[in-house]
Design a protein around this motif. Structure first.
Motif, PDB file in Angstrom:
ATOM      1  N   GLY A  44      -2.578  15.616   0.767  1.00 39.41           N
ATOM      2  CA  GLY A  44      -1.613  14.648   1.287  1.00 39.41           C
ATOM      3  C   GLY A  44      -2.314  13.443   1.885  1.00 39.41           C
ATOM      4  N   VAL A  45      -1.682  12.288   1.749  1.00 34.06           N
ATOM      5  CA  VAL A  45      -2.243  11.017   2.193  1.00 34.06           C
ATOM      6  C   VAL A  45      -1.521  10.557   3.458  1.00 34.06           C
ATOM      7  CG1 VAL A  45      -2.729   8.626   1.575  1.00 34.06           C
ATOM      8  CG2 VAL A  45      -2.757  10.399  -0.192  1.00 34.06           C
ATOM      9  N   LEU A  46      -2.311  10.195   4.454  1.00 32.38           N
ATOM     10  CA  LEU A  46      -1.806   9.691   5.733  1.00 32.38           C
ATOM     11  C   LEU A  46      -2.155   8.217   5.848  1.00 32.38           C
ATOM     12  CD1 LEU A  46      -0.716  10.145   8.664  1.00 32.38           C
ATOM     13  CD2 LEU A  46      -3.071  10.767   9.284  1.00 32.38           C
ATOM     14  N   VAL A  47      -1.194   7.406   6.298  1.00 28.44           N
ATOM     15  CA  VAL A  47      -1.439   5.991   6.565  1.00 28.44           C
ATOM     16  C   VAL A  47      -1.070   5.709   8.014  1.00 28.44           C
ATOM     17  CG1 VAL A  47      -0.852   3.600   5.984  1.00 28.44           C
ATOM     18  CG2 VAL A  47      -0.946   5.345   4.174  1.00 28.44           C
ATOM     19  N   LEU A  48      -2.023   5.127   8.728  1.00 32.65           N
ATOM     20  CA  LEU A  48      -1.812   4.669  10.104  1.00 32.65           C
ATOM     21  C   LEU A  48      -1.969   3.157  10.092  1.00 32.65           C
ATOM     22  CD1 LEU A  48      -4.287   7.154  11.787  1.00 32.65           C
ATOM     23  CD2 LEU A  48      -1.830   7.454  11.588  1.00 32.65           C
ATOM     24  N   ASP A  49      -1.019   2.433  10.623  1.00 34.40           N
ATOM     25  CA  ASP A  49      -1.129   0.972  10.606  1.00 34.40           C
ATOM     26  C   ASP A  49      -1.247   0.402  12.006  1.00 34.40           C
ATOM     27  OD1 ASP A  49       1.499   1.235  11.522  1.00 34.40           O
ATOM     28  OD2 ASP A  49       2.276  -0.340  10.235  1.00 34.40           O
ATOM     29  N   ASP A  50      -1.094  -0.909  12.088  1.00 33.87           N
ATOM     30  CA  ASP A  50      -1.167  -1.648  13.354  1.00 33.87           C
ATOM     31  C   ASP A  50      -2.566  -1.618  13.950  1.00 33.87           C
ATOM     32  OD1 ASP A  50       1.574  -2.177  13.128  1.00 33.87           O
ATOM     33  OD2 ASP A  50       2.105  -0.353  14.216  1.00 33.87           O
ATOM     34  N   LEU A  51      -3.573  -1.683  13.099  1.00 34.11           N
ATOM     35  CA  LEU A  51      -4.959  -1.687  13.560  1.00 34.11           C
ATOM     36  C   LEU A  51      -5.593  -3.043  13.266  1.00 34.11           C
ATOM     37  CD1 LEU A  51      -5.973   1.809  12.165  1.00 34.11           C
ATOM     38  CD2 LEU A  51      -5.245   1.257  14.494  1.00 34.11           C
ATOM     39  N   THR A  52      -6.520  -3.436  14.108  1.00 39.97           N
ATOM     40  CA  THR A  52      -7.273  -4.662  13.885  1.00 39.97           C
ATOM     41  C   THR A  52      -8.489  -4.328  13.042  1.00 39.97           C
ATOM     42  OG1 THR A  52      -6.563  -5.456  16.050  1.00 39.97           O
ATOM     43  CG2 THR A  52      -8.445  -6.565  15.051  1.00 39.97           C
ATOM     44  N   LEU A  90       0.836  -1.203   0.000  1.00 44.16           N
ATOM     45  CA  LEU A  90       0.000   0.000   0.000  1.00 44.16           C
ATOM     46  C   LEU A  90       0.870   1.251   0.000  1.00 44.16           C
ATOM     47  CD1 LEU A  90      -2.763   1.455   0.253  1.00 44.16           C
ATOM     48  CD2 LEU A  90      -2.513   1.203   2.740  1.00 44.16           C
ATOM     49  N   LEU A  91       1.899   1.276   0.831  1.00 41.23           N
ATOM     50  CA  LEU A  91       2.792   2.438   0.901  1.00 41.23           C
ATOM     51  C   LEU A  91       3.475   2.703  -0.435  1.00 41.23           C
ATOM     52  CD1 LEU A  91       4.487   1.813   4.368  1.00 41.23           C
ATOM     53  CD2 LEU A  91       2.636   3.426   3.836  1.00 41.23           C
ATOM     54  N   ALA A  92       3.963   1.658  -1.082  1.00 45.17           N
ATOM     55  CA  ALA A  92       4.616   1.825  -2.380  1.00 45.17           C
ATOM     56  C   ALA A  92       3.631   2.394  -3.399  1.00 45.17           C
ATOM     57  CB  ALA A  92       5.175   0.487  -2.867  1.00 45.17           C
ATOM     58  N   THR A  93       2.402   1.911  -3.372  1.00 47.42           N
ATOM     59  CA  THR A  93       1.374   2.391  -4.296  1.00 47.42           C
ATOM     60  C   THR A  93       1.081   3.869  -4.078  1.00 47.42           C
ATOM     61  OG1 THR A  93       0.390   0.185  -4.372  1.00 47.42           O
ATOM     62  CG2 THR A  93      -1.016   2.035  -5.051  1.00 47.42           C
TER      63      THR A  93
END
Length: 187
Positions: free
Chosen positions: A134-142, A28-31
Motif C-alpha cells: 500500500g502507498v501512503l502520501v503525506l502532504d503539506d511539507l516544505t 500525484l494522487l490520481a496517478t
C-alpha cells in the motif's frame, strides 16, 4: 483538473476553507489511485473533497472493472456533508463524518492520503492502515534536500519518522517549487 475537484474547490472557497489539496499533489494522487485498479483508497481529512476528487479521478469511471472503493473521513460535519453530496451519485465512495480512526474499519488500504488526523498524532496507526504494498502520501511539507530534513531550522521529526519507519520504504518528493510530499510503500 477533474470536474469534481473543481466543484469541491469552489465549495471550499465559498466557505473560506484554505487547506484543500493542491493540484500538483492531486495529480500525484490520481496517478497512484490509477496504479491500484480495484484497490481500496482511503483519505484522512476530506475537507470539502478536493483530494478525494483527485483520488476518485484515478479510479476510473463508475462501472470500471475491477471495482475499487474510496473511503474518506472528515471531522467537521458540514464539510463532510458537502463532500458526501459531491459523490452522492457514485456508490464506490463513502464519506464518513468523524475521527480519522474510523478508517480502520474500512482498510487495509492500497492507497492512503493522510491529509488530516493521524499524520502527526499516531504515525504507527497510520502505517497500520496500509495493506502490504500500500502507498501512503503525506502532504503539506516544505521541500528540503537536507538530512535530516529541516523545518523552520529544526529537525522535522515527523518527516524523519515516516522516512525511517521500519515498515515503510519512503521518499520525499517535491511536487512543486514550494510544496513537498512523502510517498511511502508498506513492506
Amino acid at each position: 483538473m477533474p470536474l469534481r475537484a473543481q466543484q469541491a474547490r469552489a465549495a471550499a472557497q465559498a466557505a473560506g476553507f484554505a487547506w484543500s489539496c493542491s493540484d500538483p499533489t492531486g495529480r500525484l494522487l490520481a496517478t497512484l489511485a490509477a496504479a491500484k485498479p480495484g484497490g481500496r483508497v482511503g483519505e484522512s481529512g476530506t475537507g470539502y473533497g478536493v483530494g478525494a476528487a483527485w483520488l476518485h479521478s484515478g479510479m476510473g469511471p463508475a462501472g470500471a472493472v475491477p471495482v475499487g472503493t474510496l473511503v474518506t473521513v472528515e471531522r467537521d460535519p458540514e464539510r463532510a456533508r458537502s463532500a458526501a453530496a459531491l459523490f452522492a451519485d457514485d456508490a464506490r465512495v463513502r464519506v464518513l463524518s468523524g475521527d480519522w480512526r474510523l478508517l480502520a474499519d474500512h482498510g487495509p488500504f492500497d492507497v492512503l492520503f493522510c491529509d488530516g488526523g493521524g499524520k502527526r498524532d499516531d504515525p504507527d496507526a497510520v502505517v497500520d492502515l496500509l495493506a502490504p504494498g500500500g502507498v501512503l502520501v503525506l502532504d503539506d511539507l516544505t521541500p528540503t534536500d537536507d538530512w535530516p530534513p529541516l523545518y523552520e531550522g529544526q529537525v522535522d521529526t515527523l518527516r524523519v519518522r515516516y522516512l525511517t519507519h521500519p515498515a515503510l520504504v519512503a521518499v520525499p518528493l517535491a511536487v512543486a517549487a514550494a510544496e513537498g510530499v512523502v510517498v511511502a510503500v508498506r513492506r
